[in-house]
Motif scaffolding. Sequence first.
Motif, PDB file in Angstrom:
ATOM      1  N   ARG A 278      78.903  60.882  94.005  1.00 44.13           N
ATOM      2  CA  ARG A 278      80.171  60.440  93.725  1.00 44.13           C
ATOM      3  C   ARG A 278      80.422  61.946  92.264  1.00 44.13           C
ATOM      4  O   ARG A 278      78.896  62.024  92.196  1.00 44.13           O
TER       5      ARG A 278
ATOM      6  N   ASN B 178      80.599  50.363  90.646  1.00 44.84           N
ATOM      7  CA  ASN B 178      81.616  51.375  91.613  1.00 44.84           C
ATOM      8  C   ASN B 178      81.468  51.485  92.644  1.00 44.84           C
ATOM      9  O   ASN B 178      80.410  50.245  93.391  1.00 44.84           O
TER      10      ASN B 178
ATOM     11  N   GLN C 157      75.573  46.671  86.901  1.00 46.13           N
ATOM     12  CA  GLN C 157      75.205  47.999  88.220  1.00 46.13           C
ATOM     13  C   GLN C 157      74.216  47.025  89.263  1.00 46.13           C
ATOM     14  O   GLN C 157      73.915  45.903  88.093  1.00 46.13           O
TER      15      GLN C 157
ATOM     16  N   GLY D 295      84.903  57.353  95.522  1.00 49.12           N
ATOM     17  CA  GLY D 295      85.447  57.674  94.525  1.00 49.12           C
ATOM     18  C   GLY D 295      86.410  58.396  94.194  1.00 49.12           C
ATOM     19  O   GLY D 295      86.538  59.007  95.830  1.00 49.12           O
TER      20      GLY D 295
END
Length: 147
Positions: free
Chosen positions: A83, A133, A44, A6
Motif C-alpha cells: 500500500r 487498513n 491494527q 488502498g
Amino acid sequence: MIRRVGQPPQRGQSYRLRHGVYALLPIEGGLLVTLQHAPEPELQLPGGGIDPGESPLRALFREVMEETGWSIAAPQRIGAFRRFVFMPEYDMWAEKLCAVYSARPVRQICDPTEPGHTPVVIDVATAVRDLGNEGDRMFVNRWARSA
C-alpha cells in the motif's frame, strides 16, 4: 505480483520502499490486535518495519512484543500486500510491502514497550470491519473463511 490495497500511488509523489511484517494472532475465539492511540486511534494487526540487517521473522517477534507484550510461536507466512501511504510518525511517503504471518500467542510477558499501544482481543467480525487498513481486513477475512 503482490496485490495493492488502498489508494493508488499519487502521480508525482516519490515513495520510499518500507518492508514490514504483521501478525494474525488467533486467541480465545478472537484475534489479538493492537490499538494504536496516535495519530488517530486505530486497531491494527501487530507488526511494523523490518530494521536494517534484521530478518523478517526476528522483526515479527520484536514487533509483536513491542506492540502487545506477548511472545508468539509457530509463525507461518500467509501472504503479502502493498500500500502507498503517508507515515506521519516518520514524516515520509512510503510504499509499504507488508508480509502477513499467522502465529500462536503464547503468553503476555510484559506491557507493550512501544508507547501508545494497547493489546486488545476482538472477535473476527469486528476485525474484518474495524481494522485500520484494507490489507489487514483482507487477510483476516481470508483466514476466517478458511478456518
